[in-house]
Design a protein around this motif. Sequence first.
Motif, PDB file in Angstrom:
ATOM      1  N   HIS A 100      -4.518 -36.132   3.297  1.00 50.56           N
ATOM      2  CA  HIS A 100      -4.931 -35.506   4.567  1.00 50.56           C
ATOM      3  C   HIS A 100      -5.495 -36.616   5.460  1.00 50.56           C
ATOM      4  N   PHE A 101      -5.330 -36.448   6.764  1.00 52.00           N
ATOM      5  CA  PHE A 101      -5.858 -37.477   7.673  1.00 52.00           C
ATOM      6  C   PHE A 101      -6.172 -36.875   9.034  1.00 52.00           C
ATOM      7  N   ARG A 102      -7.284 -37.358   9.597  1.00 57.16           N
ATOM      8  CA  ARG A 102      -7.660 -37.020  10.970  1.00 57.16           C
ATOM      9  C   ARG A 102      -8.248 -38.259  11.633  1.00 57.16           C
ATOM     10  N   TYR A 103      -8.033 -38.407  12.946  1.00 56.79           N
ATOM     11  CA  TYR A 103      -8.620 -39.499  13.724  1.00 56.79           C
ATOM     12  C   TYR A 103     -10.032 -39.085  14.138  1.00 56.79           C
ATOM     13  N   ASN A 104     -11.022 -39.830  13.660  1.00 53.70           N
ATOM     14  CA  ASN A 104     -12.425 -39.541  13.972  1.00 53.70           C
ATOM     15  C   ASN A 104     -12.716 -38.070  13.745  1.00 53.70           C
ATOM     16  N   ASN A 105     -13.143 -37.346  14.790  1.00 54.86           N
ATOM     17  CA  ASN A 105     -13.518 -35.936  14.619  1.00 54.86           C
ATOM     18  C   ASN A 105     -12.461 -34.988  15.195  1.00 54.86           C
ATOM     19  N   SER A 106     -11.238 -35.501  15.383  1.00 56.74           N
ATOM     20  CA  SER A 106     -10.171 -34.653  15.923  1.00 56.74           C
ATOM     21  C   SER A 106      -9.616 -33.746  14.826  1.00 56.74           C
TER      22      SER A 106
END
Length: 624
Positions: free
Chosen positions: A391-397
Amino acid sequence: MKSIRLTITQFLYKTLKTFQRILKYAPIQRFILPFFTYSIISSLFGILTFTLIQTLLDVLFGKNEVNVSVPPILKWNNLESMVDYFNYSINKFTSEKGKVKTLWLVCGIIIFSVLISNIFRYLSSRIIESVKGFTVLSLRKTVFEKALKLNLSFFNDKRKGDIISRLTTDIQEVENSIGKAFSAIFKDVVLLIIFFIVLFWRSWELTIFSLLIIPISGFVIGSLTKKLKESATDVQQNQSNLISLFDEVFGGIRVIKGFGAEKYIIEKFRNENEGYFKSWLKMLFRQEAAPPVSEILGVTLVATILLYGGTLVLSGDSNMTASAFVAYILLYSQVTRPAKEISNAIAGTQRGIVAADRILSLIDTESTIKEIENPVEISEIKDKIEFKNVHFRYNNSKEVLKNINFTIPKGKTVALVGSSGSGKSTIADLLPRFYEVTSGEILVDGIPIQNIKIESLRKIMGIVTQESILFNDSIKNNILFGSKFSEKEVEEASKIANAHQFIIQTKAGYETFIGDRGGKLSGGQRQRLSIARAILKNPPLLVLDEATSALDTESEKLVQESLAKLMKNRTTLVIAHRLSTIQNADEIIVIHKGEIVEKGTHNQLITIENGFYKKLNSMQEASN
């Protein structure tokens, strides 16, 4: 008043703390002793004339009270003894040679003192310049190396112009300020101390009185300096914005002209430029106010001492003679010079302190990509690469990738396809640890990539990105890119990438400079150089992110044939927009909105009724 004093104290403490950190990058130990020595010698000879003025006045104006027949005992460790001996020598010379020749002697002493003082002042100035140079050399090296080690998310959050500003204008400001501060701390402060030692020896009452009123001027200068730092902060930020704008404009000049957006850009520049000008003028006005304010305070201080001390002498309440008082005032007037230099240095270094804070904040930035102690080093892929529940997200996006699971067996080709923004390139960026997975793990031969040394992980990869990243250098150096290969090997890689033919047709062949970002080449030529660079590296793992997207149909066909040979029996991850380029992949993984929706070979996927891949394939066949 108490809160104001506290604020100024906190401000001065923070300023000194910043300056102390910057000095860690200066070779202080190497230069401090000679600088201190030269400054002391220069200072002593600089105040020599003023400390002996009373004796000279007494001699020249007939106040000769020294018995020239009995010479005093000279003690070099006793200031009083040295002065008495000088008085004796001058009076004896006057009685034997006359006042005119004494005047010649006095002028000779003054010239000699000034000569020696300025010779050593020049030597100390040379040391200051050396300190500035070595500090900037070390600081720029540290900042540049730190910036290169930061992860990609930092560069996504920061404007390039802001980073460039810290490496150029901010360091330039530190360079300008370091000399002033170094001189103020190690010369002017010492000079001030020497002056006050002599002043206490002359008259401790007047000196204590002067010390009681000095804090008033210190408070005024401190308040002015605090405001100056606020203005300097605005200037540095506005300057950073300007550099960012320059970088964006000149990097996108083709788009600006293509859309006829010159007026819009000019208006944007005008607003930024005026903002910088206003903040710069505000800072400059405050900075230029420091010297006159300092001088006014200094003259007021001397005048106050003159009034107070003169009253005591005229009323007979002081043991000082008129000539001694005149000598004291002349000596005290020289205190204002180092005091003024110190206050000017404090005011003048505020822009440098702000710049230093910006530089140090970059140095203090921690990369989110951490390397464990004693990581594993690898040089090949023995079995497979595996994505497990990634799983991956950019910062708090919101999440960009959700529950990604697939395997790339050694020697096989796996292709990622999907619509724009589905997360294909993000998967490719996670493999070399440009970003860290939010959860799950990526393994190479069963080893989590977090446990593998980053340098060795990236060495096994050859990456060709969607955008051709080239540098303003020769074709040969762009292909080599720091590695060591023979010219024959460079040519072979270029032939495989279908680049050799157009290279030899250029004016200087492989030594041809290609301009900023390869601007002298076409899009297809730039991309073929990028492919040649990856081919030359001959990596165990190829990552091709839209590697042929910028090629024309003919070049694409030729490069695809070359890449097919290169990819044979080599582990390859291909990200493709044109499905025709990956039909022979061992496995095709279809990504949609960050999730894997289909897997299989080309022949398997086109048989899935209402399948996402089948729709994409049909749309592309129809467009062709």
